[in-house]
Design a protein around this motif. Structure first.
Motif, short mmCIF file in Angstrom:
data_model
loop_
_atom_site.label_atom_id
_atom_site.label_comp_id
_atom_site.label_asym_id
_atom_site.label_seq_id
_atom_site.Cartn_x
_atom_site.Cartn_y
_atom_site.Cartn_z
N PHE A 201 -17.91 -20.70 -9.54
CA PHE A 201 -18.65 -21.65 -8.71
C PHE A 201 -19.94 -21.03 -8.17
O PHE A 201 -20.77 -21.72 -7.57
N GLY A 202 -20.10 -19.73 -8.38
CA GLY A 202 -21.31 -19.04 -7.96
C GLY A 202 -21.29 -18.52 -6.54
O GLY A 202 -22.33 -18.42 -5.89
N LEU A 203 -20.09 -18.15 -6.04
CA LEU A 203 -19.95 -17.66 -4.68
C LEU A 203 -19.43 -16.22 -4.67
O LEU A 203 -18.74 -15.79 -5.59
N ARG A 204 -19.78 -15.47 -3.61
CA ARG A 204 -19.23 -14.13 -3.44
C ARG A 204 -17.72 -14.25 -3.35
O ARG A 204 -17.20 -14.95 -2.49
N THR A 205 -17.04 -13.52 -4.21
CA THR A 205 -15.59 -13.67 -4.35
C THR A 205 -14.90 -12.39 -3.91
O THR A 205 -15.23 -11.30 -4.36
N LYS A 206 -13.90 -12.55 -3.05
CA LYS A 206 -13.28 -11.40 -2.37
C LYS A 206 -11.77 -11.55 -2.36
O LYS A 206 -11.24 -12.66 -2.30
N THR A 207 -11.07 -10.43 -2.41
CA THR A 207 -9.62 -10.46 -2.28
C THR A 207 -9.14 -9.18 -1.60
O THR A 207 -9.91 -8.22 -1.44
N GLY A 208 -7.88 -9.18 -1.18
CA GLY A 208 -7.31 -8.02 -0.51
C GLY A 208 -5.92 -7.71 -1.02
O GLY A 208 -5.16 -8.62 -1.40
N ILE A 209 -5.58 -6.42 -1.03
CA ILE A 209 -4.26 -5.96 -1.45
C ILE A 209 -3.75 -4.96 -0.42
O ILE A 209 -4.49 -4.08 0.03
N MET A 210 -2.48 -5.09 -0.05
CA MET A 210 -1.84 -4.13 0.85
C MET A 210 -1.18 -3.02 0.03
O MET A 210 -0.61 -3.29 -1.02
N LEU A 211 -1.24 -1.82 0.55
CA LEU A 211 -0.58 -0.68 -0.11
C LEU A 211 0.59 -0.19 0.74
O LEU A 211 0.60 -0.36 1.96
N GLY A 212 1.56 0.42 0.08
CA GLY A 212 2.72 0.93 0.78
C GLY A 212 3.95 0.06 0.63
O GLY A 212 4.98 0.28 1.29
N LEU A 213 3.87 -0.95 -0.26
CA LEU A 213 4.99 -1.86 -0.49
C LEU A 213 5.89 -1.42 -1.63
O LEU A 213 6.88 -2.09 -1.94
N GLY A 214 5.53 -0.31 -2.27
CA GLY A 214 6.32 0.18 -3.41
C GLY A 214 5.56 0.15 -4.71
O GLY A 214 6.13 0.41 -5.78
N GLU A 215 4.26 -0.15 -4.65
CA GLU A 215 3.44 -0.19 -5.86
C GLU A 215 3.14 1.23 -6.36
O GLU A 215 3.22 2.19 -5.60
N THR A 216 2.82 1.32 -7.63
CA THR A 216 2.44 2.61 -8.21
C THR A 216 0.93 2.63 -8.45
O THR A 216 0.25 1.59 -8.37
N GLU A 217 0.43 3.79 -8.77
CA GLU A 217 -1.00 3.92 -9.09
C GLU A 217 -1.35 3.04 -10.28
O GLU A 217 -2.40 2.38 -10.30
N GLU A 218 -0.47 2.99 -11.27
CA GLU A 218 -0.71 2.16 -12.45
C GLU A 218 -0.76 0.69 -12.07
O GLU A 218 -1.55 -0.09 -12.63
N ASP A 219 0.09 0.26 -11.12
CA ASP A 219 0.06 -1.12 -10.65
C ASP A 219 -1.30 -1.47 -10.05
O ASP A 219 -1.85 -2.55 -10.30
N ILE A 220 -1.83 -0.56 -9.24
CA ILE A 220 -3.12 -0.80 -8.58
C ILE A 220 -4.24 -0.89 -9.61
O ILE A 220 -5.10 -1.78 -9.55
N PHE A 221 -4.23 0.02 -10.56
CA PHE A 221 -5.28 0.01 -11.59
C PHE A 221 -5.20 -1.27 -12.43
O PHE A 221 -6.23 -1.84 -12.80
N GLU A 222 -3.98 -1.74 -12.73
CA GLU A 222 -3.81 -2.99 -13.46
C GLU A 222 -4.40 -4.15 -12.67
O GLU A 222 -5.11 -5.01 -13.22
N ALA A 223 -4.12 -4.18 -11.36
CA ALA A 223 -4.65 -5.25 -10.52
C ALA A 223 -6.17 -5.21 -10.48
O ALA A 223 -6.83 -6.27 -10.56
N MET A 224 -6.74 -4.03 -10.36
CA MET A 224 -8.20 -3.91 -10.35
C MET A 224 -8.81 -4.45 -11.64
O MET A 224 -9.81 -5.18 -11.62
N ASP A 225 -8.20 -4.12 -12.77
CA ASP A 225 -8.69 -4.63 -14.05
C ASP A 225 -8.62 -6.15 -14.10
O ASP A 225 -9.55 -6.82 -14.58
N ASP A 226 -7.53 -6.72 -13.59
CA ASP A 226 -7.38 -8.17 -13.56
C ASP A 226 -8.44 -8.82 -12.67
O ASP A 226 -8.99 -9.88 -13.01
N LEU A 227 -8.73 -8.19 -11.54
CA LEU A 227 -9.72 -8.74 -10.62
C LEU A 227 -11.11 -8.74 -11.24
O LEU A 227 -11.84 -9.73 -11.16
N VAL A 228 -11.48 -7.63 -11.86
CA VAL A 228 -12.79 -7.54 -12.51
C VAL A 228 -12.90 -8.59 -13.62
O VAL A 228 -13.93 -9.26 -13.77
#
Length: 297
Positions: A201-228
């Motif tokens: 839609f042409g707007l600044r797009t933002k999201t947030g993720i909490m850490l410490g819920l049991g995620e792994t480093e690989e989980d975070i990197f996967e999420a970052m790739d999905d967001l990009v």
């Protein structure tokens, strides 16, 4: 009422590390905001979400307003906001929010809401009217909206986007592997679709993720790739804090050095801005997220 899922208590409560200590809210500016919030019967996510930065933000004369009541129709296992059957929509709420923004002299206003799955429009009409009212009363105030997924009813999403707030945020909250456990009535792919539509839609797009819920480093990197891949520009990463013993337990305390590493990783993957630290929340330092982005007005 919708009961929160009962999460087994951990046998030993982990002590909060020193880097999670915050100052108690004090000062003239904090008292002024406190008075305005009480006088105008406003709901703020600062209070309902037990935000650790309330003292700092309110002391600076800012607050994140929560519209559509303070009872959510969803029962996410991480969230301190009350869950159950909401009250009727307050049609005068947009005017009261706008009046308060004007009285406080807010330069950058953040609006969020509970999920209103009980409403056909998902609350999007009040959302749009609130943004219109703020612009009418405080035309130089910039706006950030932290919106729900509207259950994938995209006409309701577009009703908000058509008001063209300067930043539109929708939180993933956690990684794909933990979504069903942490966000009971949400869907990872549906949230990604919402973010993609916001970006397109042409707007600044933002999201947030909490850490410490049991995620792994690989989980975070996967999420970052999905967001990009779905056009997200801004990511916030913060430490999850357990509101009560019936909520999801804290699995890990994430060290500030790890947060710094995730910031660098996110920028390297193509995110335009990453706010990453133990005390970071969705609207923390929100005014910094108005930086120029190519193709965004």
């Amino acid at each position: 009422m919708i009961d929160l899922p009962v999460v087994p208590a951990v046998t030993e409560v982990k002590r909060k590390p020193d880097w999670l200590r915050v100052k108690l809210p004090v000062g003239k500016e904090y008292a002024q905001v406190r008075s305005l919030v009480d006088t105008h019967k406003l709901h703020t996510i600062c209070e309902s979400g037990n935000c650790p930065n309330m003292g700092e933000c309110w002391g600076a004369g800012t607050a994140t307003f929560m519209i559509l009541g303070n009872i959510c129709t969803r029962s996410c296992s991480f969230c301190a906001v009350a869950t159950g059957r909401p009250l009727a929509v307050d049609v005068d709420e947009p005017n009261r929010i706008a009046d308060s923004v004007r009285l406080m002299g807010v330069k950058h206003c953040v609006i969020t809401s509970v999920d209103r799955d009980d409403l056909k429009d998902g609350g999007s009409i009040i959302w749009a009217e609130t943004l219109q009212a703020i612009r009418r009363e405080s035309p130089i105030t910039t706006l950030e909206t932290l919106i729900p997924d509207f259950k994938g009813q995209w006409d309701n999403l577009y009703r908000v986007l058509e008001e063209r707030p300067e930043v539109v945020s929708h939180n993933m909250e956690t990684v794909k592997r933990l979504t069903k456990q942490v966000r009971i009535q949400a869907k990872y792919d549906r949230s990604l679709e919402a973010l993609k539509r916001i970006s397109e839609f042409g707007l600044r797009t933002k999201t947030g993720i909490m850490l410490g819920l049991g995620e792994t480093e690989e989980d975070i990197f996967e999420a970052m790739d999905d967001l990009v891949a779905n056009g997200v520009h801004i990511l916030t990463l913060g430490q999850y804090l357990q509101p009560t013993r019936n909520h999801h337990p804290v699995i890990d305390w994430i060290h500030p050095d790890t947060f710094a590493m995730y910031k660098e990783a996110g920028l390297a993957k193509g995110l335009k801005y990453v706010e990453s630290g133990p005390l970071v929340r969705s609207s923390y330092h929100a005014e910094k997220h108005l930086f120029p982005i190519e193709g965004i007005a």
